[in-house]
Design a protein around this motif. Structure first.
Motif, short mmCIF file in Angstrom:
data_model
loop_
_atom_site.label_atom_id
_atom_site.label_comp_id
_atom_site.label_asym_id
_atom_site.label_seq_id
_atom_site.Cartn_x
_atom_site.Cartn_y
_atom_site.Cartn_z
N LEU A 136 -49.19 -130.55 55.05
CA LEU A 136 -47.90 -130.02 55.50
C LEU A 136 -47.20 -131.05 56.38
O LEU A 136 -47.83 -131.66 57.26
CB LEU A 136 -48.10 -128.73 56.30
CG LEU A 136 -48.92 -127.61 55.65
CD1 LEU A 136 -49.03 -126.43 56.62
CD2 LEU A 136 -48.29 -127.18 54.34
N THR A 137 -45.90 -131.23 56.15
CA THR A 137 -45.07 -132.07 57.01
C THR A 137 -43.82 -131.27 57.36
O THR A 137 -43.03 -130.92 56.47
CB THR A 137 -44.68 -133.38 56.31
OG1 THR A 137 -45.85 -134.08 55.93
CG2 THR A 137 -43.85 -134.25 57.23
N ASN A 138 -43.68 -130.95 58.64
CA ASN A 138 -42.55 -130.14 59.10
C ASN A 138 -42.45 -128.85 58.28
O ASN A 138 -41.42 -128.53 57.70
CB ASN A 138 -41.24 -130.93 59.02
CG ASN A 138 -40.10 -130.21 59.70
OD1 ASN A 138 -40.30 -129.41 60.62
ND2 ASN A 138 -38.88 -130.47 59.24
N CYS A 139 -43.53 -128.13 58.28
CA CYS A 139 -43.62 -126.87 57.54
C CYS A 139 -44.12 -125.81 58.52
O CYS A 139 -45.34 -125.66 58.71
CB CYS A 139 -44.58 -127.03 56.36
SG CYS A 139 -44.77 -125.57 55.35
N PRO A 140 -43.24 -125.08 59.19
CA PRO A 140 -43.65 -124.21 60.30
C PRO A 140 -44.65 -123.13 59.92
O PRO A 140 -45.54 -122.81 60.69
CB PRO A 140 -42.32 -123.60 60.77
CG PRO A 140 -41.26 -124.54 60.29
CD PRO A 140 -41.77 -125.11 59.01
N ILE A 141 -44.51 -122.54 58.72
CA ILE A 141 -45.40 -121.45 58.32
C ILE A 141 -46.07 -121.83 57.01
O ILE A 141 -45.41 -122.10 56.00
CB ILE A 141 -44.63 -120.13 58.15
CG1 ILE A 141 -43.94 -119.73 59.45
CG2 ILE A 141 -45.57 -119.01 57.68
CD1 ILE A 141 -43.07 -118.48 59.31
N ALA A 142 -47.39 -121.84 57.04
CA ALA A 142 -48.13 -122.15 55.82
C ALA A 142 -48.20 -120.94 54.90
O ALA A 142 -47.93 -121.03 53.71
CB ALA A 142 -49.54 -122.64 56.16
N VAL A 143 -48.58 -119.78 55.45
CA VAL A 143 -48.65 -118.55 54.66
C VAL A 143 -48.00 -117.44 55.47
O VAL A 143 -48.41 -117.16 56.60
CB VAL A 143 -50.10 -118.16 54.31
CG1 VAL A 143 -50.11 -116.89 53.45
CG2 VAL A 143 -50.81 -119.30 53.58
N LYS A 144 -46.99 -116.81 54.88
CA LYS A 144 -46.28 -115.72 55.55
C LYS A 144 -46.48 -114.43 54.78
O LYS A 144 -46.26 -114.36 53.56
CB LYS A 144 -44.79 -116.03 55.64
CG LYS A 144 -43.98 -114.96 56.38
CD LYS A 144 -42.51 -115.35 56.47
CE LYS A 144 -41.70 -114.29 57.21
NZ LYS A 144 -40.27 -114.66 57.31
N ASN A 189 -40.81 -130.43 54.76
CA ASN A 189 -39.55 -129.79 55.16
C ASN A 189 -39.34 -128.47 54.41
O ASN A 189 -38.28 -128.21 53.82
CB ASN A 189 -38.36 -130.73 54.91
CG ASN A 189 -38.47 -132.01 55.70
OD1 ASN A 189 -38.99 -132.03 56.83
ND2 ASN A 189 -38.01 -133.11 55.12
N VAL A 190 -40.38 -127.65 54.42
CA VAL A 190 -40.35 -126.34 53.77
C VAL A 190 -40.66 -125.30 54.84
O VAL A 190 -41.77 -125.27 55.36
CB VAL A 190 -41.37 -126.26 52.61
CG1 VAL A 190 -41.35 -124.88 51.96
CG2 VAL A 190 -41.11 -127.35 51.58
N PRO A 191 -39.72 -124.43 55.20
CA PRO A 191 -39.99 -123.46 56.27
C PRO A 191 -41.18 -122.55 56.00
O PRO A 191 -41.96 -122.26 56.91
CB PRO A 191 -38.68 -122.66 56.34
CG PRO A 191 -37.63 -123.62 55.86
CD PRO A 191 -38.30 -124.41 54.78
N VAL A 192 -41.33 -122.08 54.77
CA VAL A 192 -42.46 -121.22 54.40
C VAL A 192 -43.11 -121.80 53.15
O VAL A 192 -42.49 -121.84 52.08
CB VAL A 192 -42.02 -119.77 54.14
CG1 VAL A 192 -43.21 -118.92 53.68
CG2 VAL A 192 -41.37 -119.17 55.38
N ALA A 193 -44.35 -122.25 53.27
CA ALA A 193 -45.02 -122.83 52.12
C ALA A 193 -45.37 -121.77 51.09
O ALA A 193 -45.07 -121.91 49.90
CB ALA A 193 -46.28 -123.57 52.56
N VAL A 194 -46.02 -120.69 51.53
CA VAL A 194 -46.41 -119.60 50.62
C VAL A 194 -45.96 -118.29 51.23
O VAL A 194 -46.28 -117.97 52.38
CB VAL A 194 -47.92 -119.57 50.37
CG1 VAL A 194 -48.28 -118.43 49.42
CG2 VAL A 194 -48.42 -120.90 49.81
N LEU A 195 -45.22 -117.51 50.44
CA LEU A 195 -44.77 -116.18 50.84
C LEU A 195 -45.57 -115.17 50.03
O LEU A 195 -45.55 -115.18 48.80
CB LEU A 195 -43.29 -116.01 50.58
CG LEU A 195 -42.66 -114.67 50.96
CD1 LEU A 195 -42.71 -114.44 52.47
CD2 LEU A 195 -41.21 -114.60 50.46
#
Length: 766
Positions: A315-323, A287-293
């Motif tokens: 990832l679980t419910n994490c739309p963007i892994a790396v942004k 439940n993290v929108p962006v894992a790595v910014l």
């Protein structure tokens, strides 16, 4: 009567096991150079008036416990002469100002029932625990020289401070041989919260494990040269981690839950990225929108800054892994990322600038836990044992005064503890030994505030007949298990043949032996007779001063040994005198760092360092099944005056490098210590490496890009067969050829410019 007998039995148990053993055992630690025979090494905060009742303000009492005996605090540079272990029994300690641990001080809470440090609503200070205060505009201690400190087993609670008022749980700018373990940070979890759990702005660390962050604006806001951090949990923080800057950082076992951003490595922006490199493995985001910014792009500056390597990320419910600055670099969802990187790749040729999937390392089964992640084990704290399960070294007659021969007394204590199935408590002291101490299978040894086993005398001073100071396992390949924690092995005076630690033991891969916070510290402190008075540096003079050849090897893992877990182990030949007011540099000679020639493994090296040894810092020969997490090295500051040809002749039986042969026809300063040398080995997996050469004959003018990184020519060598020998985020400083394979250059410093180091994100041997 049976009922009464049962009650008496219960009462007997209660009276015997009062609490955590560390608070119940007798404490006989002796600091021989503290200035008083009554100097208190161990302090229980309750004995200084702390109540721990959650009502009384305990600030003054806690700081009084820390400052008893006049330790190294404000206006003191560093010391080993005033050690302290400050113990906190279970309870809630209300504090209104910061707690200031002194240099060479450990703060340790009850491991079974960690105490809480709870800030009052009007708390004033930069951290409930401020490990390096700003008494002026500068830190009290130079952060890169803050060594040998621990904090473990606490809950730090800022929830009484208004969410919109800045507050910090811990301020911890420190360096090698420091650790944090088993700490919970509780902060408000509101929209307006500005609290930070852990703040580190500089230093040269270090190791951290088993931390939990609940709430807050930022769990950890951190910047340092290099670090290994594992098993960190972040719950309901706005941002779990803000990476302020680094050269190299390795994260393992992160669990980031219900945070808006997982790891923010965008500091500086894409035109000048501040984060050098991050290696993230075996971790999860839920439940993290962006894992790595990140600020990284294919055209960002410096060329390799912001290098990121991911391996086995769930990832679980994490739309963007790396942004990145322009949007998604790696999509997320509910999935597992096998392996991905951005930055420069050599697979094995390069550099190739890329962002995308990579082939994950092939992981030997012997290195893994049942989950498939790399095996880890936190330092044992023996929470279930009572005081009767411990034996004291000083109770066996050991003096620890740096002059008495304690060999026989220590050996008796070690043997008795192993035979009785008890833990040997090595009370603080400097224990001089004149022949090898033998550690049999079944031994468990725990130190009090880094006691020292100090070799001395003729037995260890024959370069042609080297002898171990501490020998684990009496014969090569002897089977069994040993647990060692929280002590130091060193040498006194000329010790040309001293092998500080020899590891012969073969342990089962599923139940390995362990070394936690066990350090080799060669020279540069009181009691060693290897200080400014004896071995002052002599720039421009390559002569070897008599009495300053002080060790043959830091640690040797022999051919039939295996099954060893090492965590936060620093094998340091001192470059300066810790106990001298100006930290003046010294020149002393230790032949070799860590040499592993085990035929089988496995070995886990979490957050280890090896520095200033003449021939190499790490050498792996004819071995296999080795995990290395963010290793760190420094070349001796005096080289090339003299260079690595002096004073130790290469020994073929030890596979020593022969620089006279290997450097023939090679330009630059070739005869300089290897940072990492791997010979005829397989399944060697390096997850972060900082291999540094800052000096040439004590001048730092060689270690910048503008100077051409000319301190030495080569620093990483892979020779012979190399099956599955892979490195993530190799960072080098002061070196022109970052990596060579069978003598041929693979990676060139100028092709891989990073923030201060040069960086290769991914190297695969084949």
């Amino acid at each position: 009567m049976r009922f009464v007998s049962a009650l008496l039995a219960v009462a007997s148990v209660v009276s015997t096991v009062k609490g955590y053993w560390l608070g119940d055992i007798p404490h006989q630690g002796f600091a021989p150079f503290a200035g008083s025979p009554n100097y208190p090494v161990f302090r229980n905060v309750r004995d200084y008036g702390a109540r721990g009742d959650g009502v009384t303000d305990d600030t003054a009492a806690i700081n009084a416990a820390i400052n008893a005996g006049n330790p190294c605090n404000k206006n003191c540079v560093s010391t080993t002469m005033t050690p302290a272990l400050v113990y906190f029994p279970a309870g809630t300690y209300l504090i209104s100002k910061s707690v200031f641990p002194a240099y060479f001080t450990q703060l340790i809470g009850d491991a079974a029932n960690p105490p809480t440090l709870k800030a009052t609503a009007n708390f004033a200070g930069f951290g409930l625990i401020d490990g390096n205060p700003y008494y002026t505009e500068n830190l009290n201690w130079k952060s890169v020289n803050v060594f040998f400190r621990q904090v473990r087993n606490f809950v730090l609670d800022t929830t009484a401070i208004a969410p919109g008022t800045p507050a910090t749980g811990m301020h911890w700018p420190t360096s090698q041989a420091t650790s944090l373990q088993n700490i919970v940070f509780n902060m408000p979890a509101t929209a307006d919260v500005v609290h930070v759990g852990l703040f580190i702005e500089e230093g040269s660390g270090g190791f951290i494990t088993d931390l939990t962050f609940n709430g807050g604006a930022t769990g950890a806001s951190i910047g340092n040269q290099q670090y290994t951090m594992r098993n960190l949990k972040f719950n309901n923080c706005k941002t779990a981690i803000i990476q302020l800057w680094d050269w190299g950082w390795t994260y393992h076992g992160l669990s980031i839950n219900n945070c808006q951003v997982g790891i923010d490595i965008s500091a500086g922006g894409s035109s000048k990225i501040d984060t050098g490199s991050v290696t993230l493995i075996d971790s999860s985001f839920t439940n993290v929108p962006v894992a790595v910014l990140t600020a990284w792009t294919t055209t960002s500056s410096p060329a390799t800054a912001g290098s990121l390597v991911l391996e086995n990320i769930a990832l679980t419910n994490c739309p963007i892994a790396v942004k990145g600055p322009s949007g998604t670099l790696l999509a997320g969802g509910t999935t597992t990322i096998p392996a991905w990187s951005n930055g420069h790749r050599y697979t094995p040729a390069g550099p190739v600038q890329s962002a995308g999937p990579i082939t994950p390392n092939s992981r030997p089964a012997s290195l893994l836990a049942p989950s498939g992640q790399y095996f880890t084990r936190s330092k044992p704290q023996y929470e279930s044992l009572g005081a009767s399960s411990f034996l004291s070294a000083r109770s066996f007659g050991a003096r620890g005064d740096a002059s008495t021969d304690d060999t026989a007394a220590l050996q008796s204590a070690i043997n008795a503890a192993a035979a009785q199935g008890k833990v040997l408590f090595l009370d603080y002291g400097l224990y001089r030994v004149t022949s090898t101490l033998k550690v049999p299978p079944g031994s468990k040894i725990v130190g009090e505030s880094y006691p020292v086993i100090l070799s001395s005398g003729a037995f260890f001073n024959d370069v042609n007949n080297p002898q171990p100071v501490l020998q684990v396992g009496n014969q090569c390949g002897q089977k069994g298990q040993v647990e060692l924690s929280d002590f130091v092995v060193g040498t006194q005076g000329a010790q040309e043949g001293a092998v500080c630690v020899e590891w012969n033991l073969l342990s089962d891969a599923g139940a390995p032996s362990g070394m936690w916070d066990v350090h080799v510290r060669i020279g540069g402190y009181t009691g060693t007779q290897q200080q400014v008075a004896q071995c002052l540096k002599t720039p421009g003079n390559g002569a070897v001063k008599g009495g300053c050849v002080v060790a043959y090897m830091a640690m040797h893992v022999t051919k039939k040994a295996g099954g060893l877990y090492m965590e936060n182990v620093w094998l340091w030949t001192a470059d300066h005198d810790i106990d001298e007011a100006a930290n003046t540099q010294i020149t002393i000679f230790s032949g070799r760092g860590l040499y592993i020639e085990s035929e089988t493994g496995p070995f886990w090296l979490w957050g280890t360092g090896s520095e200033h040894h003449v021939l190499y810092q790490y050498q792996l020969a004819n071995t296999r099944n080795i995990f290395m997490g963010q290793i760190q090295t420094e070349t001796p500051y005096y080289q090339p005056m003299p260079n690595a040809l002096t004073p130790f002749a290469p020994v073929a039986a030890l596979n020593d490098p022969d620089f006279a042969v290997a450097c023939a026809g090679v330009e630059g300063n070739c005869a300089a210590a290897w940072g990492l040398r791997v010979l005829n080995s397989q399944d060697v997996l390096v997850y972060g490496a900082g291999l540094y050469s800052f000096f040439s004959d004590y001048s730092t003018s060689c270690s910048t890009f503008s100077a051409g990184q000319t301190c030495q020519q080569r620093i990483t060598s892979i020779e012979g067969t190399a099956n599955n020998v892979n490195i993530y985020n190799l960072n080098t400083i002061g070196t022109r050829e970052m990596l060579t394979r069978n003598g041929a250059r693979v990676a060139w410093f100028a092709d891989n410019v990073n923030t201060f180091a040069s960086n290769v994100a991914v190297y695969k041997s084949s």
